[in-house]
Design an enzyme around this catalytic site. Structure first.
Site, PDB file in Angstrom:
ATOM      1  N   ARG A   1       0.849  -1.187   0.000  1.00 60.44           N
ATOM      2  CA  ARG A   1       0.000   0.000   0.000  1.00 60.44           C
ATOM      3  C   ARG A   1       0.890   1.245   0.000  1.00 60.44           C
ATOM      4  O   ARG A   1       2.033   1.207   0.448  1.00 60.44           O
ATOM      5  CB  ARG A   1      -0.903   0.018   1.226  1.00 60.44           C
ATOM      6  CG  ARG A   1      -1.797  -1.217   1.378  1.00 60.44           C
ATOM      7  CD  ARG A   1      -2.545  -1.192   2.704  1.00 60.44           C
ATOM      8  NE  ARG A   1      -3.429  -2.346   2.863  1.00 60.44           N
ATOM      9  CZ  ARG A   1      -3.085  -3.493   3.441  1.00 60.44           C
ATOM     10  NH1 ARG A   1      -1.853  -3.631   3.936  1.00 60.44           N
ATOM     11  NH2 ARG A   1      -3.943  -4.485   3.555  1.00 60.44           N
TER      12      ARG A   1
ATOM     13  N   ARG B   1      -1.058  -1.926  -6.801  1.00 56.50           N
ATOM     14  CA  ARG B   1      -1.342  -3.080  -5.926  1.00 56.50           C
ATOM     15  C   ARG B   1      -2.260  -4.061  -6.647  1.00 56.50           C
ATOM     16  O   ARG B   1      -2.049  -5.273  -6.611  1.00 56.50           O
ATOM     17  CB  ARG B   1      -1.966  -2.568  -4.629  1.00 56.50           C
ATOM     18  CG  ARG B   1      -2.263  -3.623  -3.572  1.00 56.50           C
ATOM     19  CD  ARG B   1      -2.600  -2.915  -2.263  1.00 56.50           C
ATOM     20  NE  ARG B   1      -3.228  -3.769  -1.276  1.00 56.50           N
ATOM     21  CZ  ARG B   1      -2.577  -4.558  -0.430  1.00 56.50           C
ATOM     22  NH1 ARG B   1      -1.255  -4.630  -0.485  1.00 56.50           N
ATOM     23  NH2 ARG B   1      -3.214  -5.284   0.463  1.00 56.50           N
TER      24      ARG B   1
ATOM     25  N   HIS C   1      -3.463  -9.475   3.361  1.00 55.98           N
ATOM     26  CA  HIS C   1      -4.898  -9.557   3.622  1.00 55.98           C
ATOM     27  C   HIS C   1      -5.173 -10.491   4.797  1.00 55.98           C
ATOM     28  O   HIS C   1      -4.623 -11.594   4.862  1.00 55.98           O
ATOM     29  CB  HIS C   1      -5.641 -10.099   2.395  1.00 55.98           C
ATOM     30  CG  HIS C   1      -5.814  -9.090   1.305  1.00 55.98           C
ATOM     31  ND1 HIS C   1      -6.093  -9.428  -0.004  1.00 55.98           N
ATOM     32  CD2 HIS C   1      -5.762  -7.731   1.330  1.00 55.98           C
ATOM     33  CE1 HIS C   1      -6.196  -8.328  -0.737  1.00 55.98           C
ATOM     34  NE2 HIS C   1      -5.993  -7.291   0.049  1.00 55.98           N
TER      35      HIS C   1
END
Length: 296
Positions: free
Chosen positions: A147, A245, A268
């Site tokens: 990110r 991403r 995640h």
């Protein structure tokens, strides 16, 4: 009464949930909007809030043309807020538990094709310090899928150029190691050795990516840099850091990577977040099939 409850909830998010300041800002914004709605409805105590108020608030959001994603986020924020109040025995029921999330619009994430990425890499060639920095950022974002907030928080000690690994500090203060290849390694090495020393203006600066003033580069700075790169290409699409991403994940899956590995690389918590990219790759396969099969 409203303010005190909100402040206690914010402290809970900071100390127990370890949420980032940006995430907490979103919670505060959503809660404040609901409080303003309650005051207009003549409600001045949280104990008076019931499912009718929750449904009226939802109707108001739809009338104000909020997107499904915005409505869903507000429902989640308020549901968490009232759950916290229940836990603290300051609220008997959770009025937001009676409200359903709107059905998702199902939009697929945008990504770049490999030839489009090549155009971006070509236009960021150069030997000036900012050119070296920009290429290192582009290579690293594409190589790791991190990110933009994770990119701006990288320090020199987080890099292992020998092993080709990066320590990433993600959401909720979770840490993970991600690998990167030779293209990113060479670009970062070139920048660290020849570009960064010319940008640093004070001792003790450990941030990897520096702006022209010698300060740590911000997320806004990265977005501005990527937009400038995009404008130098013949591509017509807009760009934002999260597209890199999306591109990282999509290209991995298109080339045979398994879903669990991609999940770990992206950081995640839930596989369902990563499964979104399988729909992207299926759409890519469908378009390829329709374009090239003689009887498609």
């Amino acid at each position: 009464m409203f303010h005190e409850a909100k402040q206690q909830f914010v402290q809970y998010l900071q100390t127990e949930k370890n949420y980032s300041s940006l995430t907490i800002e979103h919670y505060i914004h959503d809660i404040d909007k609901f409080f303003l709605f309650l005051l207009k409805e003549g409600v001045d105590a949280l104990e008076e809030v019931d499912e009718i108020h929750a449904k009226l608030f939802l109707m108001q959001l739809h009338q104000d043309k909020y997107s499904r994603a915005s409505v869903s986020r507000k429902i989640s924020s308020l549901r968490s807020f009232f759950s916290y109040l229940q836990r603290e025995e300051k609220q008997r029921t959770n009025p937001m538990s009676y409200v359903l999330h709107p059905k998702k619009e199902g939009r697929l994430p945008h990504f770049f094709y490999e030839n489009e990425m090549e155009q971006l890499f070509l236009v960021c060639d150069g030997e000036k310090p900012l050119d070296l920095r920009n290429k290192a950022i582009l290579e690293l974002l594409y190589a790791t899928g991190i990110r933009v907030s994770e990119c701006t928080s990288i320090h020199l000690q987080d890099l292992d150029l020998t092993m080709g690994t990066l320590l990433v500090k993600g959401k909720g203060r979770k840490e993970r190691y991600v690998p990167f290849g030779d293209f990113a390694r060479n670009a970062i090495k070139h920048y660290v050795e020849e570009g960064r020393p010319e940008l640093v203006k004070r001792d003790g600066m450990t941030s990897l990516f520096i702006n022209h003033r010698g300060e740590p580069l911000t997320a806004r700075g990265i977005r501005y840099m990527l937009t400038n790169l995009m404008n130098k290409t013949t591509l017509t699409a807009s760009i934002h850091p999260h597209m890199l991403r999306h591109t990282f994940a999509t290209h991995l899956l298109n080339n045979g990577a398994d879903l669990r590995t991609v999940q770990e690389l992206l950081g995640h918590s839930h596989l369902s977040s990563t499964q979104l990219y399988t729909h992207v790759t299926k759409e890519h396969l469908r378009k390829t099939y329709n374009s090239f099969h003689p009887r498609a």
